[in-house]
Design a protein around this motif. Structure first.
Motif, PDB file in Angstrom:
ATOM      1  N   ILE A  59      14.399  32.660   3.425  1.00  0.00           N
ATOM      2  CA  ILE A  59      15.329  31.755   2.746  1.00  0.00           C
ATOM      3  C   ILE A  59      15.584  30.565   3.674  1.00  0.00           C
ATOM      4  O   ILE A  59      15.585  30.707   4.899  1.00  0.00           O
ATOM      5  CB  ILE A  59      16.647  32.457   2.381  1.00  0.00           C
ATOM      6  CG1 ILE A  59      17.497  31.560   1.481  1.00  0.00           C
ATOM      7  CG2 ILE A  59      17.409  32.890   3.623  1.00  0.00           C
ATOM      8  CD1 ILE A  59      18.690  32.253   0.873  1.00  0.00           C
TER       9      ILE A  59
ATOM     10  N   GLU B  54       5.994  30.341  -1.330  1.00  0.00           N
ATOM     11  CA  GLU B  54       7.207  29.536  -1.478  1.00  0.00           C
ATOM     12  C   GLU B  54       8.425  30.430  -1.319  1.00  0.00           C
ATOM     13  O   GLU B  54       8.432  31.574  -1.774  1.00  0.00           O
ATOM     14  CB  GLU B  54       7.209  28.879  -2.856  1.00  0.00           C
ATOM     15  CG  GLU B  54       8.397  27.977  -3.125  1.00  0.00           C
ATOM     16  CD  GLU B  54       8.337  27.297  -4.482  1.00  0.00           C
ATOM     17  OE1 GLU B  54       9.347  26.665  -4.865  1.00  0.00           O
ATOM     18  OE2 GLU B  54       7.301  27.409  -5.163  1.00  0.00           O
TER      19      GLU B  54
ATOM     20  N   ASN C  34      12.967  30.699  -1.273  1.00  0.00           N
ATOM     21  CA  ASN C  34      14.174  30.152  -1.878  1.00  0.00           C
ATOM     22  C   ASN C  34      14.831  29.134  -0.947  1.00  0.00           C
ATOM     23  O   ASN C  34      14.834  29.292   0.273  1.00  0.00           O
ATOM     24  CB  ASN C  34      15.169  31.265  -2.186  1.00  0.00           C
ATOM     25  CG  ASN C  34      14.681  32.187  -3.291  1.00  0.00           C
ATOM     26  OD1 ASN C  34      13.958  31.762  -4.191  1.00  0.00           O
ATOM     27  ND2 ASN C  34      15.062  33.451  -3.222  1.00  0.00           N
TER      28      ASN C  34
ATOM     29  N   ASP D  40      18.413  26.755  -0.492  1.00  0.00           N
ATOM     30  CA  ASP D  40      19.761  26.319  -0.854  1.00  0.00           C
ATOM     31  C   ASP D  40      19.946  24.893  -0.348  1.00  0.00           C
ATOM     32  O   ASP D  40      19.564  24.571   0.774  1.00  0.00           O
ATOM     33  CB  ASP D  40      20.816  27.229  -0.217  1.00  0.00           C
ATOM     34  CG  ASP D  40      20.821  28.616  -0.826  1.00  0.00           C
ATOM     35  OD1 ASP D  40      20.511  28.729  -2.023  1.00  0.00           O
ATOM     36  OD2 ASP D  40      21.117  29.577  -0.098  1.00  0.00           O
TER      37      ASP D  40
END
Length: 219
Positions: free
Chosen positions: A108, A191, A193, A195
């Motif tokens: 992430i 790919e 995630n 934020d």
């Protein structure tokens, strides 16, 4: 080691080269232009310049095609997902250079868009970033230098950029504000995630910083 007849009196050797023992002729139709037995020739995935090898030139070509939003005229879909983006560049880098002594992959990432800059934080290795920005005219961008490859192209009010193996948290700075239209962050093979934060808040210390211990909250 003969596998059987080929063109009459000729035979196939272990490299699939057809040789005629009577005439002394060699029929190398099974050898491709790169010298491989039953090989694909120049037409293999990732090979942009038809030179029989995958190297840094193929990486640079693919990055420039993505930045220029040009459809490749060769098979550039390294991971066979039906689209060409920074994930394919990372896959090409891995195929060429192999798995070096890198830390564990990130799963992430957090992008901070503050003060005309982009800062990227992740919990592990980042192989590449692809981003599309929207902005006003007279927009200027300064990409980080500590990366394998960092390229961008501005057309009107849109800037498209690709950064491969960034080694700094600050990806770029600009002279004006911008909006992130699209972003892809990849680790070594896929790919991940992302934020996106555009502001943060740091609370006051509690009970107060002069005590043996204190607490602050970052939002």
């Amino acid at each position: 080691d003969c596998w059987g007849d080929c063109f009459g009196d000729a035979v196939l050797d272990t490299c699939d080269v057809c040789s005629d023992g009577n005439s002394g002729h060699t029929f190398d139709s099974d050898i491709d232009v790169c010298g491989d037995c039953f090989g694909p020739g120049w037409e293999f995935t990732g090979n942009s310049n038809d030179d029989c090898v995958l190297d840094i030139l193929d990486i640079v070509t693919l990055v420039n095609l993505i930045v220029d939003t040009v459809e490749p005229d060769y098979d550039a879909d390294m991971n066979n997902d039906g689209q060409v983006n920074v994930v394919d560049v990372v896959a090409l880098v891995y195929q060429i250079f192999g798995d070096s002594a890198r830390i564990a992959d990130a799963h992430i990432a957090t992008v901070m868009a503050l003060d005309y800059s982009i800062t990227l934080f992740a919990d592990g290795y980042i192989g590449g970033v692809e981003m599309t920005l929207s902005h006003g005219h007279d927009f200027e961008i300064d990409l980080l230098e500590d990366a394998m490859i960092a390229e961008y192209k501005t057309t009107g009010s849109t800037t498209r950029l690709v950064i491969i193996e960034p080694n700094d948290d600050v990806l770029f700075t600009t002279n004006k504000s911008f909006e992130i239209i699209d972003i892809i962050v990849a680790n070594s093979n896929e790919e991940i995630n992302v934020d996106i934060a555009s502001e943060f808040e740091l609370s006051a210390a509690y009970p107060n910083p002069f005590n043996p211990s204190t607490t602050v909250s970052l939002t």
